[in-house]
Structure formats: structure tokens, C-alpha cells
Design an enzyme around this catalytic site. Structure first.
Site, PDB file in Angstrom:
ATOM      1  CG  ASP A   1      -0.396   0.115   2.532  1.00 20.76           C
ATOM      2  OD1 ASP A   1       0.732  -0.382   2.741  1.00 20.76           O
ATOM      3  OD2 ASP A   1      -1.054   0.686   3.415  1.00 20.76           O
TER       4      ASP A   1
ATOM      5  CE1 TYR B   1      -0.910  -8.085  -3.515  1.00 21.07           C
ATOM      6  CE2 TYR B   1       1.230  -7.489  -2.607  1.00 21.07           C
ATOM      7  CZ  TYR B   1       0.174  -7.233  -3.461  1.00 21.07           C
ATOM      8  OH  TYR B   1       0.209  -6.125  -4.271  1.00 21.07           O
TER       9      TYR B   1
ATOM     10  CE1 TYR C   1      -1.371  -8.899   1.927  1.00 18.07           C
ATOM     11  CE2 TYR C   1      -3.489  -9.760   2.656  1.00 18.07           C
ATOM     12  CZ  TYR C   1      -2.740  -8.761   2.064  1.00 18.07           C
ATOM     13  OH  TYR C   1      -3.356  -7.628   1.608  1.00 18.07           O
TER      14      TYR C   1
ATOM     15  NE  ARG D   1       2.038  -8.548   5.617  1.00 24.95           N
ATOM     16  CZ  ARG D   1       1.107  -7.717   5.143  1.00 24.95           C
ATOM     17  NH1 ARG D   1      -0.169  -8.028   5.272  1.00 24.95           N
ATOM     18  NH2 ARG D   1       1.441  -6.597   4.553  1.00 24.95           N
TER      19      ARG D   1
ATOM     20  N   GLY E   1     -15.421   5.326  -2.380  1.00 22.95           N
ATOM     21  CA  GLY E   1     -15.675   4.575  -3.601  1.00 22.95           C
ATOM     22  C   GLY E   1     -16.403   5.389  -4.647  1.00 22.95           C
ATOM     23  CB  ALA E   2     -19.289   4.519  -6.787  1.00 29.93           C
TER      24      ALA E   2
ATOM     25  N   GLY F   1      -7.295   3.134  -3.729  1.00 30.73           N
ATOM     26  CA  GLY F   1      -7.063   4.145  -2.709  1.00 30.73           C
ATOM     27  C   GLY F   1      -5.622   4.621  -2.665  1.00 30.73           C
ATOM     28  CG  ASP F   2      -2.677   1.754  -2.006  1.00 33.78           C
ATOM     29  OD1 ASP F   2      -3.133   2.090  -0.902  1.00 33.78           O
ATOM     30  OD2 ASP F   2      -2.443   0.569  -2.318  1.00 33.78           O
TER      31      ASP F   2
END
Length: 304
Positions: free
Chosen positions: A30, A88, A101, A103, A227-228, A258-259
Site C-alpha cells: 500500500d 501476497y 498473504y 509475511r 468509492g463510487a 485508494g493508494d
């Protein structure tokens, strides 16, 4: 006029579907995704550095080469003997993704173990960006080491930006998760939460509840992504502003939506755009990103 943006967190090996039972290898995470899109959207006068820890294995070396080729500085990346990056796998269904994931032994869990190294990196930056995932992979004492430096940066007048990016599987229990997310917000002066996370984990009934809660924690500027429905901004106590989302012609993969918004938003803000203009640019970039596979797409595809 330029400056330096420092993004702190974990970059992982990404495996995504390539068709016919094959997988495509990449590198993402992210905070690295945000650094990638900030670098793609900023002018050459701005430096973008990534702060993490990686192993001494070939995949870690390949990851660092990729970062350098993208124009992202790796001078603050620590290499830890005997460790490897996390990994991932993305599984897609109708454009929505789920993740598996690996990690537990990732080097990035030790990114804040050298306090002096961390301080020198933060002091050299004008903007510092981190996320709830950054906090979630760290031991409690390392969380406090990191937040102490971020509080110093905030007090020094730097932009400290935080995306809560709440991922419960990273945390030992909900109470600790929510307390630590709140501590992260208190260390920041710009928070960029996603409303679906905030309503699921903090119980917010409306975007205005999310804004009020973060202001109540001492956060001056809040950008709630929904979001939308677009984004809602509340900066410096001014009346909240709604910025619509940009529709995409085809939803392919919401990974990094979002990133990419965050990276584009920060890049526009520091170049002199108003918060609303920066959010509109972030929405435009995100709309392109979700029309392609994978977390990172070619900068040539992004709007100017």
C-alpha cells in the site's frame, strides 16, 4: 520548487492472475503503491524515497532495482541478513480482489528497529506518509518508535499523512488495532481514511461521523474516500467539500485504487492545487488504475 516525500511501510512480492493457470510476479504494497503514483505524478524537482527493510536474497535485490528504475529512492532501505520480503496473491472476481498473504518472517517487520536511521530519514523529508498496515506489521515497541518520530515531524511543521487502511488480520485483537490506528491519526495532520473501513471497524454511520471523529483526535485535515460516492474533504475547520468520483469505462481490478488516489492527491496538493482540485485529480488517476490489472500501472497511462 521541490522537496522530498518519504513513504514508510512494506513492499511485498505480488502474484496476480495471468491466465491459463499462470501467475504474474510484481512488487507492491500500500505505501509503496502510493510512493509509485506520487513519483509518477510529481515533477522532477521532487524526490520520492521509500523507507522499509528487505532481506539479502535475490528477490529483495530485484525489488530494489525495480524501485530505482521507477525513480524512487532506496537510500533509506535497510537490508537484513537472512530475511526475505513478504508475498501476497491476488484473486479476482468481477473486478473485486481478495488477498492471500505470506509475511510472518518478512524483513519489513523490522523497519523501525533502528531509531537513529528512522530519525535521519524523517528529518530529511518534507512530507511523510504511512498507513495502518505500516503500524500493523510492527511490534508494539516499534510502533511507538515510529510514532514518536512522526509526532516530532508534525510538531516541526512537516506534512504527516496517514491512511488508516484497516486490515484486521494484521492485528492481535480489535481493541489494540483501534487504539493504534487512533494513535497513528494523532501523529498526523492529514488523514485519508476509506469510509467502508471506518464504518466496519469504528461503527461510523455517515461520512460526517468519520470526519468529526478524526478532527476530535486532533487531525486538522481529513479526506474520506467513499468509492463510487467520491471523496469528502474537511480542511482546517472549513466546511466539508464533496468531490465526485470519476467513472471508469470498465472495472478490471480495484487493487491500489485508494493508494493511487493518495499518491496523486499528495502530488497535486504540494504543487499548489486546492484540496478539492487535488482530490479531483486523485479521483481521475484512480479511475484509470482500476481499469487495469495489478497494483501498479505504467505512468504513461495516467492523466496529466
Amino acid at each position: 520548487m521541490g522537496g522530498r516525500l518519504l513513504s514508510i511501510g512494506e513492499c511485498m512480492v505480488e502474484l496476480s492472475q495471468a491466465g491459463e493457470g499462470l501467475l504474474r510476479k510484481g512488487f507492491a504494497g500500500d505505501t509503496f503503491n502510493t510512493a509509485w503514483y506520487a513519483r509518477a505524478c510529481l515533477t522532477a524537482e521532487w524526490l520520492v524515497d521509500y523507507f522499509t527493510a528487505v532481506g539479502d536474497d535475490p528477490l529483495s535485490s530485484e525489488m530494489l532495482t525495480m524501485m530505482k528504475q521507477a525513480g524512487i529512492g532506496t537510500g533509506y532501505v535497510r537490508r537484513i541478513e537472512g530475511k526475505t520480503p513478504g508475498l501476497y496473491l491476488i484473486t479476482l472476481k468481477n473486478g473485486e480482489r481478495t488477498f492471500s498473504y505470506w509475511r510472518d518472517t518478512a524483513a519489513a517487520k523490522q523497519l523501525a528497529n533502528d531509531a537513529d536511521h528512522l530519525r535521519s530519514a524523517v528529518e530529511a523529508a518534507d512530507i511523510v506518509y504511512f498507513s495502518g498496515i505500516t503500524l500493523g506489521i510492527l511490534a508494539p515497541e516499534a510502533v511507538e518508535t515510529l510514532l514518536a518520530e512522526l509526532r516530532r515531524a508534525k510538531a516541526a511543521g512537516k506534512i504527516v499523512a496517514f491512511d488508516p487502511n484497516i486490515r484486521p488480520r494484521l492485528w492481535p485483537n480489535k481493541d489494540y488495532m483501534l487504539r493504534t490506528i487512533e494513535a497513528g491519526a494523532r501523529a498526523a495532520n492529514l488523514v485519508l481514511p476509506s469510509f467502508d473501513d471506518e464504518t466496519a471497524h469504528f461503527g461510523d454511520a455517515a461520512v460526517t461521523d468519520t470526519i468529526a471523529r478524526y478532527h476530535g483526535l486532533g487531525v486538522e485535515n481529513v479526506v474520506v474516500k467513499n468509492g463510487a460516492e467520491g471523496a469528502t474533504l474537511s480542511f482546517g475547520g472549513a466546511e466539508a467539500v464533496q468531490v465526485p468520483a470519476v467513472k471508469t469505462t470498465e472495472l478490471v481490478d480495484t487493487t491500489s485504487a485508494g493508494d493511487s488516489f493518495n499518491g496523486a492527491f499528495l502530488s497535486a496538493l504540494v504543487r499548489g492545487a486546492s484540496p478539492a482540485e487535488a482530490a479531483a485529480y486523485g479521483a481521475a488517476v484512480a479511475s484509470v488504475v482500476i481499469g487495469h490489472h495489478g497494483a501498479l500501472i505504467s505512468p504513461t497511462l495516467l492523466p496529466g
